[in-house]
Design an enzyme around this catalytic site. Structure first.
Site, PDB file in Angstrom:
ATOM      1  N   GLY A  56      33.743  43.010   4.115  1.00  0.00           N
ATOM      2  CA  GLY A  56      35.142  43.243   3.750  1.00  0.00           C
ATOM      3  C   GLY A  56      35.351  44.688   3.343  1.00  0.00           C
ATOM      4  N   CYS A  82      26.947  42.044   4.123  1.00  0.00           N
ATOM      5  CA  CYS A  82      27.533  43.269   3.588  1.00  0.00           C
ATOM      6  C   CYS A  82      28.277  42.996   2.279  1.00  0.00           C
ATOM      7  CB  CYS A  82      28.406  43.935   4.650  1.00  0.00           C
ATOM      8  SG  CYS A  82      28.867  45.608   4.213  1.00  0.00           S
ATOM      9  N   HIS A 168      24.995  44.490   9.347  1.00  0.00           N
ATOM     10  CA  HIS A 168      25.808  43.547  10.135  1.00  0.00           C
ATOM     11  C   HIS A 168      25.007  42.981  11.317  1.00  0.00           C
ATOM     12  CE1 HIS A 168      29.698  44.214   8.165  1.00  0.00           C
ATOM     13  NE2 HIS A 168      29.177  45.398   7.882  1.00  0.00           N
ATOM     14  N   GLU A 170      25.924  40.740  13.281  1.00  0.00           N
ATOM     15  CA  GLU A 170      26.838  40.299  14.340  1.00  0.00           C
ATOM     16  C   GLU A 170      27.210  41.421  15.314  1.00  0.00           C
ATOM     17  OE1 GLU A 170      27.487  40.830  11.212  1.00  0.00           O
ATOM     18  OE2 GLU A 170      29.521  41.478  10.785  1.00  0.00           O
ATOM     19  N   LYS A 373      37.719  34.374  24.696  1.00  0.00           N
ATOM     20  CA  LYS A 373      37.827  34.577  26.153  1.00  0.00           C
ATOM     21  C   LYS A 373      36.538  34.194  26.899  1.00  0.00           C
ATOM     22  CE  LYS A 373      40.460  36.718  29.309  1.00  0.00           C
ATOM     23  NZ  LYS A 373      41.928  36.647  29.339  1.00  0.00           N
TER      24      LYS A 373
END
Ligand code: XMP
Length: 517
Positions: A56, A82, A168, A170, A373
């Site tokens: 954040g 984080c 991170h 990801e 998507k």
């Protein structure tokens, strides 16, 4: 909606969607919730199999929220990323320091205290974005990774299934991010895979099956989202589903061909509305890109509404639902407040059919609203749609309307249509189509001097834009082979009347957007 194994608590990180995507890619169902939603659900007795606290933009020093509900259940596996790790540090009695310097971008991290994760080397490159850091580890935790800048890289609870990562996992730049997430989900949380193309399809279909005898209308563009939404609904709705395709005269030759083939091969009821003249006259005299987009959007709604009412009258039926290929990122955007409570600025108006459901008093049917998507593409393949259809490049609703800069003219539209067709053919010839996100040509309203044969020419310019991207939020111009560039440049100059110059756009997004208008 069924319950998801993994809840992602959104603290406003720009990467929250990525955590969800990576989690699903690993085969675990997951969904993003606001902090308030997570709290309410936990307090009401609902429980995920694992909880992830995202990063954040704030500092934990400014966060006085009571998080005890998050940590009450000692068996609940929690991963703090984080900001999430700093929150763990603060909550469990460690010390978080407000950093004056920090780590941004690539950093090197190493395992310490004899700790290891399967398939990860002892030292790895990770993506960091922090200035605050956990300086004193809570007494019940120990350090499992450190960055070579001497920051705590990762911590683990001594007895509970809780892990904190300062970096991170990801983000693509974290080379072994997937293995690290996998470690948390499999070894710490003990999750079993539950997210496949089959489960997605089942869920999407159950959404459609809720509709009993109503007639359903689809604003069909031929793009992957509306195609997948219509195809998966077809078997359930049968003859109660009608797809309307609006020909706004701003399409490329490949789009006309595509719609003809789809009509023949999918068995969908596709009604084609020829409204070229309505769009051309609505755009006449308009130079400003936003006004042009608005004129195209407004005309779409008017034409669509009129034709659908005529159709209803002729057939003596009444549509009750509008089927839309809305995706999860749109849904999240509309429910998650912007991190700092403000709203993001409008760069361009993107919503092609905004206002249509209210105006036509239609209820919405959005079977893809939980999907990203890439998941919709997987679903398309699962439904047996051809690879070429499912992996088609995105094409904006206003079409060539925003690729002829300034006022539209039939001549400029033709030039874009012809040059785009050449680009499209050559991308296929050179086997490059699938390796780029989007490729198109733009008509620039300037004239330049050239020489054709032995004569001076004073003609127009076509710009070629080809980009690579993952989600269109950012994009990088594609560095294509020289022979390909020579081929498209010479074909466009030779074959498109009135063009003497071809330029290539070497602007990333940001600062440029993908489209020119
Ligand atoms: P920009 O130009 O904002 O575009 O970088 C990001 C992606 O969105 C597409 N795009 C649109 N798609 N209606 C759409 O359906 C629109 O009005 C629209 N404008 C841009 C663009 O082609 C790119 O893929």
């Amino acid at each position: 909606m069924t319950n998801r194994q993994v809840w992602i608590a959104d603290f406003g990180s720009q990467y929250t969607q990525l955590i969800t995507r990576k989690t699903r890619e690993l085969g675990f169902s997951s969904e993003i919730y606001t902090i308030k939603e997570v709290k309410e659900r936990l307090i009401s007795g609902q429980k995920p199999n694992a909880l992830v606290l995202s990063g954040g933009p704030q500092s934990v020093f400014l966060d006085n929220e009571d998080y005890s509900a998050f940590f009450q259940d000692e068996k609940l596996p929690v991963l703090g990323i984080c900001y999430g790790m700093q929150l763990l540090g603060k909550y469990f009695g460690g010390t978080v320091y407000k950093g004056h310097t920090g780590e941004y971008g690539n950093a090197l991290i190493q395992f310490v205290n004899g700790f290891k994760i399967k398939d990860c080397p002892l030292k790895m490159n990770v993506w960091m974005s922090h200035s605050d850091h956990v300086a004193k580890i809570p007494i019940d935790f120990y350090v499992i990774m450190e960055s070579t800048n001497n920051f705590t890289g990762a911590i683990k609870h001594k007895t509970r299934p809780i892990v904190g990562l300062q970096f991170h996992p990801e983000v693509e730049h974290t080379v072994h991010g997937k293995e690290i997430l996998q470690y948390f989900y499999k070894e710490i949380a003990g999750l079993k895979k539950d997210w496949t193309a089959k489960t997605m399809l089942k869920e999407a279909r159950s959404e459609v099956a809720k509709i009993k005898d109503s007639y359903v209308l689809c604003a069909f563009s031929g793009g992957v989202d509306s195609l997948v939404a219509a195809t998966l609904s077809k078997d359930i709705l049968n003859q109660r589903l009608y797809c309307f395709f609006v020909d706004n005269g701003l399409l490329r030759p490949q789009d006309y061909k595509h719609i003809e083939v789809l009509k023949e091969e999918t068995g969908l009821n596709i009604e084609i509305i020829d409204a070229k003249e309505d769009f051309y006259s609505a755009c006449r005299g308009i130079n400003d890109p936003e006004l042009k987009r608005k004129a195209i959007g407004k005309t779409f709604i008017e034409v669509f509404e009129k034709k659908v009412h005529e159709f209803e009258n002729n057939r003596a039926i009444k549509f009750e639902y509008l089927l839309q290929g809305t995706l999860y990122p749109d849904v999240i955007e509309s429910i998650t407040p912007h991190a700092n409570g403000g709203k993001s600025v409008t760069i361009k108006s993107h919503h092609n059919v905004g206002g249509l459901p209210e105006r036509m008093r239609l209820k919405l049917l959005e079977p893809l609203r939980w999907l990203f998507k890439d998941e919709v593409r997987k679903l398309g393949l699962e439904l047996g749609l051809s690879h070429d259809w499912v992996y088609r490049h995105p094409f904006p609703g206003p079409g060539i309307g925003i690729r002829v800069l300034g006022e539209l003219s039939l001549d400029a539209i033709n030039k874009v249509q012809q040059s785009d067709q050449i680009l499209f053919e050559e991308l296929h010839n050179y086997n490059l189509y699938s390796s780029v996100w989007q490729a198109f040509t733009v008509f620039l309203p300037v004239k330049t001097v050239g020489v054709k044969g032995d004569s001076r020419a004073y003609e127009s310019v076509i710009c070629v834009r080809v980009v690579n991207s993952v989600d269109a939020m950012t994009a990088i111009w594609s560095d294509l082979p020289r022979e390909f560039m020579i081929q498209i440049s010479s074909r466009i100059c030779n074959e498109v009347p009135g063009i003497t110059r071809v330029v290539y756009d070497v602007t990333n997004k940001p600062p440029g957007t993908i489209e020119w208008e």
